[in-house]
Design a protein around this motif. Structure first.
Motif, PDB file in Angstrom:
ATOM      1  N   ARG A   1      12.845  -0.524   5.352  1.00  0.00           N
ATOM      2  CA  ARG A   1      14.716  -0.108   5.231  1.00  0.00           C
ATOM      3  C   ARG A   1      14.453  -2.418   5.150  1.00  0.00           C
ATOM      4  NH1 ARG A   1      13.955   4.240   7.833  1.00  0.00           N
ATOM      5  NH2 ARG A   1      13.284   3.158   9.626  1.00  0.00           N
ATOM      6  N   ARG A   2      13.807  -3.089   6.497  1.00  0.00           N
ATOM      7  CA  ARG A   2      13.404  -4.327   6.593  1.00  0.00           C
ATOM      8  C   ARG A   2      13.603  -4.762   5.255  1.00  0.00           C
ATOM      9  NH1 ARG A   2       9.839  -5.098  11.436  1.00  0.00           N
ATOM     10  NH2 ARG A   2      11.240  -4.106  13.006  1.00  0.00           N
ATOM     11  N   TRP A   3      13.058  -4.564   3.934  1.00  0.00           N
ATOM     12  CA  TRP A   3      12.785  -4.996   2.426  1.00  0.00           C
ATOM     13  C   TRP A   3      14.176  -5.295   2.331  1.00  0.00           C
ATOM     14  CZ3 TRP A   3      12.645  -2.012  -1.582  1.00  0.00           C
ATOM     15  CH2 TRP A   3      12.928  -2.482  -2.443  1.00  0.00           C
ATOM     16  N   GLN A   4      14.380  -3.310   2.259  1.00  0.00           N
ATOM     17  CA  GLN A   4      15.306  -3.715   1.659  1.00  0.00           C
ATOM     18  C   GLN A   4      16.871  -3.923   1.937  1.00  0.00           C
ATOM     19  OE1 GLN A   4      15.804   0.812   1.783  1.00  0.00           O
ATOM     20  NE2 GLN A   4      14.797   1.305   0.135  1.00  0.00           N
ATOM     21  N   ASP A   5      16.901  -4.647   3.385  1.00  0.00           N
ATOM     22  CA  ASP A   5      18.317  -5.205   3.202  1.00  0.00           C
ATOM     23  C   ASP A   5      17.679  -6.126   3.168  1.00  0.00           C
ATOM     24  OD1 ASP A   5      20.476  -5.658   5.573  1.00  0.00           O
ATOM     25  OD2 ASP A   5      18.854  -6.846   6.751  1.00  0.00           O
ATOM     26  N   ALA A   6      16.974  -7.280   2.901  1.00  0.00           N
ATOM     27  CA  ALA A   6      16.844  -8.725   3.649  1.00  0.00           C
ATOM     28  C   ALA A   6      16.835  -8.894   1.644  1.00  0.00           C
ATOM     29  CB  ALA A   6      15.138  -8.469   3.082  1.00  0.00           C
ATOM     30  N   ALA A   7      16.759  -7.689   0.750  1.00  0.00           N
ATOM     31  CA  ALA A   7      16.762  -7.658  -1.083  1.00  0.00           C
ATOM     32  C   ALA A   7      18.057  -6.913  -1.151  1.00  0.00           C
ATOM     33  CB  ALA A   7      16.038  -6.979  -1.208  1.00  0.00           C
ATOM     34  N   GLY A   8      19.322  -7.015  -0.147  1.00  0.00           N
ATOM     35  CA  GLY A   8      20.505  -6.379  -0.545  1.00  0.00           C
ATOM     36  C   GLY A   8      20.999  -4.809  -1.106  1.00  0.00           C
TER      37      GLY A   8
ATOM     38  N   TYR B   1       6.983   6.157 -10.686  1.00  0.00           N
ATOM     39  CA  TYR B   1       7.243   7.359 -11.583  1.00  0.00           C
ATOM     40  C   TYR B   1       7.585   8.550 -10.510  1.00  0.00           C
ATOM     41  CZ  TYR B   1       3.087   8.953  -9.590  1.00  0.00           C
ATOM     42  OH  TYR B   1       1.889   9.512  -8.097  1.00  0.00           O
ATOM     43  N   ARG B   2       7.590   7.826  -9.299  1.00  0.00           N
ATOM     44  CA  ARG B   2       8.971   9.814  -8.499  1.00  0.00           C
ATOM     45  C   ARG B   2       9.597   8.573  -7.153  1.00  0.00           C
ATOM     46  NH1 ARG B   2       3.830  11.544  -4.681  1.00  0.00           N
ATOM     47  NH2 ARG B   2       2.466   9.482  -4.183  1.00  0.00           N
ATOM     48  N   THR B   3       9.628   8.914  -6.607  1.00  0.00           N
ATOM     49  CA  THR B   3      10.225   8.573  -5.310  1.00  0.00           C
ATOM     50  C   THR B   3       9.655   9.450  -4.122  1.00  0.00           C
ATOM     51  OG1 THR B   3      12.587   9.580  -5.787  1.00  0.00           O
ATOM     52  CG2 THR B   3      12.217   9.196  -3.358  1.00  0.00           C
ATOM     53  N   LEU B   4       9.425   7.584  -3.576  1.00  0.00           N
ATOM     54  CA  LEU B   4       8.021   7.500  -2.909  1.00  0.00           C
ATOM     55  C   LEU B   4       9.148   6.772  -1.253  1.00  0.00           C
ATOM     56  CD1 LEU B   4       6.116   4.861  -3.782  1.00  0.00           C
ATOM     57  CD2 LEU B   4       5.596   6.698  -4.311  1.00  0.00           C
TER      58      LEU B   4
ATOM     59  N   ALA C   1      21.256  -0.527  -0.468  1.00  0.00           N
ATOM     60  CA  ALA C   1      20.913   0.129   0.670  1.00  0.00           C
ATOM     61  C   ALA C   1      20.034   0.842   1.338  1.00  0.00           C
ATOM     62  CB  ALA C   1      21.468   1.770  -0.019  1.00  0.00           C
ATOM     63  N   GLU C   2      19.854   0.378   2.504  1.00  0.00           N
ATOM     64  CA  GLU C   2      18.699   0.607   3.781  1.00  0.00           C
ATOM     65  C   GLU C   2      18.392   2.367   3.625  1.00  0.00           C
ATOM     66  OE1 GLU C   2      18.935  -1.472   7.209  1.00  0.00           O
ATOM     67  OE2 GLU C   2      20.207  -2.787   6.068  1.00  0.00           O
ATOM     68  N   THR C   3      17.743   3.106   2.750  1.00  0.00           N
ATOM     69  CA  THR C   3      17.743   4.510   2.408  1.00  0.00           C
ATOM     70  C   THR C   3      16.711   4.826   3.157  1.00  0.00           C
ATOM     71  OG1 THR C   3      16.556   4.606  -0.096  1.00  0.00           O
ATOM     72  CG2 THR C   3      18.617   4.309   0.477  1.00  0.00           C
ATOM     73  N   GLY C   4      15.092   4.145   3.182  1.00  0.00           N
ATOM     74  CA  GLY C   4      13.722   4.039   3.745  1.00  0.00           C
ATOM     75  C   GLY C   4      13.531   4.377   2.687  1.00  0.00           C
ATOM     76  N   SER C   5      13.660   4.870   1.888  1.00  0.00           N
ATOM     77  CA  SER C   5      12.995   5.603   0.838  1.00  0.00           C
ATOM     78  C   SER C   5      12.622   4.533  -0.719  1.00  0.00           C
ATOM     79  CB  SER C   5      13.242   6.902   0.010  1.00  0.00           C
ATOM     80  OG  SER C   5      14.684   6.988  -0.132  1.00  0.00           O
ATOM     81  N   VAL C   6      12.138   4.424  -2.685  1.00  0.00           N
ATOM     82  CA  VAL C   6      11.740   3.694  -2.840  1.00  0.00           C
ATOM     83  C   VAL C   6      11.700   3.960  -4.389  1.00  0.00           C
ATOM     84  CG1 VAL C   6      10.791   1.378  -4.270  1.00  0.00           C
ATOM     85  CG2 VAL C   6      10.871   1.791  -1.417  1.00  0.00           C
TER      86      VAL C   6
ATOM     87  N   ASP D   1      -2.838   2.295   3.567  1.00  0.00           N
ATOM     88  CA  ASP D   1      -4.184   3.601   3.561  1.00  0.00           C
ATOM     89  C   ASP D   1      -3.399   4.263   3.020  1.00  0.00           C
ATOM     90  OD1 ASP D   1      -1.506   3.801   4.580  1.00  0.00           O
ATOM     91  OD2 ASP D   1      -2.934   4.987   6.769  1.00  0.00           O
ATOM     92  N   GLY D   2      -1.813   3.987   2.046  1.00  0.00           N
ATOM     93  CA  GLY D   2      -1.671   4.866   1.187  1.00  0.00           C
ATOM     94  C   GLY D   2      -1.136   5.964   2.000  1.00  0.00           C
ATOM     95  N   ASP D   3      -0.357   5.786   3.406  1.00  0.00           N
ATOM     96  CA  ASP D   3       0.064   6.962   3.759  1.00  0.00           C
ATOM     97  C   ASP D   3       1.197   6.338   4.125  1.00  0.00           C
ATOM     98  OD1 ASP D   3      -1.774   9.210   3.623  1.00  0.00           O
ATOM     99  OD2 ASP D   3      -2.661   8.265   5.155  1.00  0.00           O
ATOM    100  N   PHE D   4       2.589   7.231   3.656  1.00  0.00           N
ATOM    101  CA  PHE D   4       3.685   6.620   3.836  1.00  0.00           C
ATOM    102  C   PHE D   4       4.518   7.388   5.162  1.00  0.00           C
ATOM    103  CE2 PHE D   4       7.692   5.031   1.373  1.00  0.00           C
ATOM    104  CZ  PHE D   4       8.819   5.079   2.489  1.00  0.00           C
ATOM    105  N   SER D   5       4.047   6.582   6.486  1.00  0.00           N
ATOM    106  CA  SER D   5       4.210   6.354   7.759  1.00  0.00           C
ATOM    107  C   SER D   5       5.727   5.666   8.657  1.00  0.00           C
ATOM    108  CB  SER D   5       3.261   5.957   8.564  1.00  0.00           C
ATOM    109  OG  SER D   5       3.063   4.178   8.818  1.00  0.00           O
ATOM    110  N   TRP D   6       5.889   5.794   9.215  1.00  0.00           N
ATOM    111  CA  TRP D   6       6.967   5.432  10.015  1.00  0.00           C
ATOM    112  C   TRP D   6       7.084   4.714   9.802  1.00  0.00           C
ATOM    113  CZ3 TRP D   6       7.986   3.091  14.002  1.00  0.00           C
ATOM    114  CH2 TRP D   6       6.306   2.596  15.022  1.00  0.00           C
ATOM    115  N   LEU D   7       6.273   3.709   9.872  1.00  0.00           N
ATOM    116  CA  LEU D   7       6.005   2.054  10.025  1.00  0.00           C
ATOM    117  C   LEU D   7       5.952   1.450   8.278  1.00  0.00           C
ATOM    118  CD1 LEU D   7       2.895   1.368  12.250  1.00  0.00           C
ATOM    119  CD2 LEU D   7       5.060   0.610  12.945  1.00  0.00           C
ATOM    120  N   THR D   8       5.666   2.435   7.381  1.00  0.00           N
ATOM    121  CA  THR D   8       5.843   2.007   6.301  1.00  0.00           C
ATOM    122  C   THR D   8       7.689   2.133   5.906  1.00  0.00           C
ATOM    123  OG1 THR D   8       3.777   3.187   5.502  1.00  0.00           O
ATOM    124  CG2 THR D   8       5.787   2.266   3.231  1.00  0.00           C
TER     125      THR D   8
END
Length: 348
Positions: A153-160, A111-114, A162-167, A141-148
């Motif tokens: 980005r790695r998931w976005q690259d594998a899925a085809g 329902y929102r951009t993460l 754009a590697e934005t780092g947000s979902v 833990d529910g916190d969108f950290s730099w690791l998240t």
């Protein structure tokens, strides 16, 4: 016939008033005494047996959870899955402008951009999916950290993607499990509107639009028998009962009748095969009475003082209590009633 229904067309009621006898139909119309006495009658026995409320209704083979999947991706539909195919976590459902819309598991819709700095249960849900797909988001833990963000980005690259780092909802659809493509509602080359595909779960069911008048048969857990196309009977149980009655329509106008949705799950779902939307007959079973007295429904008389009675073969009229109506018979009880006694019924 159901308990408590007035049985139209049953024998006339016997009214005792000032020593006279008159006949009153169940609709309340008074007839001449001579005509009533001249009406031909036959007799039927009071029997003792088990009585079960059962009915055969139409059903449809299918899958549970059918819905038009909401679409939030703007552009032109470029590819869709074939009807009948299934998609699991991480798989694409369709593509818009060449970009996939991916399935993830959970119960919170997108329902929102993460993105970095977001927190909450929906972030935790995203992290669980990333981890299940092999992209480590660090601590779930529910916190969108730099690791998240790195895992995204790695998931976005594998899925085809754009590697934005947000979902957001243009990239991800959330469902409780695997989805099956039931219908394509936007063909490739058309604009991606409010929905592109209709989906179901992968759980096989039998769907029933049950007449609301028969809702006493709709009990979760109640056993049923399904007559399968060319496959004989299969046992199952009612696993879902709708809570809202849907009006029946004829040419866009309500008919006055309504239905409720039932879902039946078979004890062995493999018996359903791969058929979808095929018609079947479902034998529903409601209340069950053991070792009770019953008479044909048409033997009932509506008494002036209220309730029902029976006219015995010796011309006595006795008041009775009615119970279950089933298979053209009605459960009766009352003083002096016994198995084998004869009661009057209208002669057909």
């Amino acid at each position: 016939m159901r308990h408590g229904r007035v049985i139209a067309g049953a024998a006339g009621a016997v009214l005792l008033a000032g020593g006279g006898v008159a006949a009153l139909t169940l609709t309340g119309r008074q007839d001449a005494p001579a005509a009533a006495s001249a009406a031909p009658v036959a007799t039927a026995e009071i029997t003792r047996s088990d009585l079960a409320d059962a009915e055969a209704v139409d059903g449809t083979l299918g899958y549970s959870g059918r819905r038009r999947l909401p679409n939030h991706a703007d552009g032109t539909v470029t590819r869709v899955r074939e009807q009948g195919s299934t998609v699991g976590r991480g798989g694409w459902l369709y593509r818009v402008d060449g970009r996939p819309v991916i399935l993830m598991y959970g119960d919170i819709p997108m329902y929102r951009t993460l993105s970095s700095g977001s927190s909450g249960k929906d972030v935790e849900q995203l992290e669980r999916n990333l981890k299940a797909l092999g992209h480590d988001p660090g601590t779930v833990d529910g916190d969108f950290s730099w690791l998240t963000a790195r895992a995204v980005r790695r998931w976005q690259d594998a899925a085809g993607l754009a590697e934005t780092g947000s979902v957001d909802a243009a990239q991800v659809v959330v469902a409780s499990g695997r989805l099956r493509i039931a219908e394509v509602t936007a063909e490739p080359g058309t604009a991606a509107g409010r929905s592109v595909v209709t989906t179901t779960s992968t759980r096989r069911i039998v769907h029933i639009d049950l007449d609301s008048a028969d809702q006493q048969l709709a009990r979760i857990g109640a056993p049923v028998t399904v007559e399968l196309p060319g496959g004989g009977p299969a046992r199952g149980r009612i696993t879902s009962v709708g809570t809202v009655a849907e009006p029946e329509m004829d040419g866009g106008r309500p008919t006055g009748a309504s239905t409720i949705d039932l879902e039946v799950t078979l004890a062995d779902p493999r018996k359903l095969g791969r058929l979808d939307q095929a018609p079947v007959t479902v034998n529903l079973r409601g209340e069950h009475r053991r070792d009770v007295l019953s008479v044909p429904v048409e033997a009932l008389l509506a008494l002036r003082e209220g309730g029902y009675g029976l006219r015995l073969a010796d011309h006595r009229t006795v008041a009775v209590e009615t119970g279950l109506y089933a298979s053209g018979r009605v459960e009766v009880s009352g003083a002096g009633l016994a198995e084998g006694m004869k009661v009057e019924v209208p002669q057909s």
